[in-house]
Design a protein around this motif. Structure first.
Motif, PDB file in Angstrom:
ATOM      1  N   ALA A 219       4.323 -14.158  47.445  1.00 44.52           N
ATOM      2  CA  ALA A 219       4.663 -12.621  47.021  1.00 44.52           C
ATOM      3  C   ALA A 219       5.984 -12.751  46.304  1.00 44.52           C
ATOM      4  CB  ALA A 219       4.428 -11.890  48.325  1.00 44.52           C
ATOM      5  N   CYS A 222       5.410 -13.642  42.753  1.00 39.58           N
ATOM      6  CA  CYS A 222       4.940 -12.596  41.917  1.00 39.58           C
ATOM      7  C   CYS A 222       5.840 -11.497  41.491  1.00 39.58           C
ATOM      8  CB  CYS A 222       3.855 -11.931  42.899  1.00 39.58           C
ATOM      9  SG  CYS A 222       2.946 -10.791  41.765  1.00 39.58           S
ATOM     10  N   GLU A 223       6.841 -11.236  42.616  1.00 38.93           N
ATOM     11  CA  GLU A 223       7.842 -10.273  41.910  1.00 38.93           C
ATOM     12  C   GLU A 223       9.015 -10.794  41.206  1.00 38.93           C
ATOM     13  OE1 GLU A 223       8.148  -6.952  42.933  1.00 38.93           O
ATOM     14  OE2 GLU A 223       5.918  -7.408  43.417  1.00 38.93           O
ATOM     15  N   PRO A 237      -0.255  -8.904  38.420  1.00 38.16           N
ATOM     16  CA  PRO A 237       0.142  -8.705  39.676  1.00 38.16           C
ATOM     17  C   PRO A 237      -0.623  -8.087  40.683  1.00 38.16           C
ATOM     18  CG  PRO A 237       1.386  -7.107  38.087  1.00 38.16           C
ATOM     19  CD  PRO A 237       0.619  -8.064  37.301  1.00 38.16           C
ATOM     20  N   GLN A 238      -1.834  -7.205  40.227  1.00 35.08           N
ATOM     21  CA  GLN A 238      -2.626  -6.739  41.125  1.00 35.08           C
ATOM     22  C   GLN A 238      -3.694  -7.769  41.488  1.00 35.08           C
ATOM     23  OE1 GLN A 238      -4.648  -3.700  38.623  1.00 35.08           O
ATOM     24  NE2 GLN A 238      -2.780  -2.169  38.811  1.00 35.08           N
ATOM     25  N   THR A 241      -1.851  -9.955  44.253  1.00 32.36           N
ATOM     26  CA  THR A 241      -1.654  -9.263  45.394  1.00 32.36           C
ATOM     27  C   THR A 241      -3.241  -9.296  46.295  1.00 32.36           C
ATOM     28  OG1 THR A 241       0.282  -7.767  44.556  1.00 32.36           O
ATOM     29  CG2 THR A 241      -1.169  -7.186  46.844  1.00 32.36           C
ATOM     30  N   ASN A 245      -4.006 -11.073  49.721  1.00 35.46           N
ATOM     31  CA  ASN A 245      -4.514 -10.272  50.690  1.00 35.46           C
ATOM     32  C   ASN A 245      -5.592 -11.034  51.203  1.00 35.46           C
ATOM     33  OD1 ASN A 245      -2.760  -8.349  50.617  1.00 35.46           O
ATOM     34  ND2 ASN A 245      -3.947  -6.912  49.172  1.00 35.46           N
TER      35      ASN A 245
END
Length: 410
Positions: A219, A222-223, A237-238, A241, A245
């Motif tokens: 994560a 990704c940021e 990014p969606q 995530t 998840n």
């Protein structure tokens, strides 16, 4: 009569047993070694009852009515059916979860390697991508170790992801040191930042959180990628995530299976039912079958104890028994796939579609290349697409002569 032969590969203590044999003759992979003492006990008991029944000095008769077999048999079959069904459901759910993890790992690796932008000629961006994809493999292997309670060492199968480490020393269990600090005086709080061969404080490994920590690091990547690429499409990014998840959901579901065994009361009563039934068999058969009741009791007991043992063995599908899931192979497949796919640059659509002379979009209808077809008017291209659909789409439902007469080449 046809006898099915199937390739058998069973892993025991880091070695493989491979053979071709009919199912009825197999020992490797079965639960017979597990139930050997029950079968031997039942054989001795049946032999004792039959011998005692032959003694004329006994004032009473040992044999009883065989009607008890049908009465107890219904209860035994009902309980064993429940046991094997619930155990197989757990085993199959675990297999589905690992299949979902494999699919999610591939999706996430594709998203990182192909969709995330990288600067032309930037080794840093490529290595950052590869480092993130390596974390996917770390996640999978760490989950396997976590489910098998192999967390009291420093995970030898993850040592290749730990630079500057000494494998011979990393096999030792690290001593928990709450005040352990690195060279800069900072607390060594994470497995991923510990590059020393000395024992260190690794709370996430000790607290069973290494898979979750790997997801945290992914994560953070990704940021990092989003902040360094302001123009990045939102879907990247969606989807990143969503993949993380899904991986965390797999961890939670696997932990639920691992930490929630069948209630012990069920195991106790089912074991008692099977034992009572098997121990009563010689009494019901000795008066009718005499000494033949011994092998029959042993065979019947072996079948019942086998079903009971199978349910117990596959109840925890993450172990290392012969019938448990082959987690090592699943992890090796994911790691090898990620290494192979990242060994080539991200595919360039212009390269493989436009400039590739072996690309024939309408193969089966015409052998023209992409370059030869793209100069045609759009109406002609669509007409050819329609004809290709007719030829290849309806051909399976028509004989060869009808296809040849109805649809010719361009």
């Amino acid at each position: 009569m046809r006898i099915t032969l199937e390739y058998l590969s069973v892993t025991h203590a880091n070695h493989e047993v491979r053979m071709y044999r009919p199912y009825a003759l197999r020992i490797a992979g079965s639960v017979l070694p597990t139930i050997a003492w029950q079968v031997v006990t039942l054989a001795v008991w049946a032999l004792f009852i039959c011998a005692l029944d032959r003694v004329e000095a006994i004032p009473f008769q040992l044999s009883i009515s065989p009607i008890l077999i049908s009465t107890l048999g219904f209860i035994v079959s009902l309980s064993l059916s429940f046991r094997t069904t619930t155990a197989y459901q757990r085993w199959w759910e675990a297999r589905v979860l690992w299949d979902r993890l494999t699919s999610t790992s591939r999706n996430l690796a594709r998203l990182i390697w192909v969709c995330l932008p990288e600067k032309e000629g930037s080794s840093r961006d490529v290595l950052m991508k590869k480092s993130a994809i390596n974390l996917i493999a770390v996640f999978v292997v760490a989950l396997k170790n976590h489910l098998r309670d192999e967390r009291n060492d420093i995970a030898p199968d993850l040592n290749h992801n730990r630079p500057k480490s000494s494998p011979s020393r990393l096999r030792r269990a690290p001593t928990y040191q709450p005040n352990a600090v690195d060279e800069a005086g900072q607390l060594r709080f994470t497995w991923f930042l510990h590059h020393s061969s000395d024992d260190a404080c690794i709370p996430t490994l000790r607290a069973h959180l290494l898979p979750v920590e790997a997801a945290f690091h992914l994560a953070s990547y990704c940021e990092f990628a989003r902040s360094n690429n302001p123009g990045m499409p939102n879907f990247i990014p969606q989807n990143f995530t969503l993949c993380l998840n899904a991986m965390n959901d797999v961890v939670s579901a696997c932990e639920r299976i691992r930490r929630t065994p069948t209630p012990i009361a069920y195991n106790i009563i089912m074991s008692q039912i099977v034992w009572i039934f098997c121990l009563s068999l010689p009494f019901q058969l000795c008066g009718v079958l005499s000494w033949a009741s011994v092998p029959l009791s042993v065979v019947a007991g072996a079948f019942l104890f086998s079903l009971l043992a199978i349910g117990t063995e596959i109840e925890d599908p993450f172990g290392q028994d012969a019938n448990d899931l082959d987690l090592e192979r699943y992890c090796d497949v994911i790691r090898s796939e990620l290494d192979i796919l990242t060994s080539i640059p991200p595919p360039d659509a212009q390269e493989w579609a436009v400039r590739n002379r072996s690309n024939r979009p309408l193969a089966g209808l015409t052998d023209k290349t992409f370059a030869e077809l793209e100069v045609l008017p759009i109406g002609e291209v669509r007409r050819l697409l329609s004809r290709k659909a007719q030829v290849t789409g309806f051909a399976p439902f028509m004989d060869e002569e009808a296809v040849r007469q109805s649809y010719g080449g361009p």
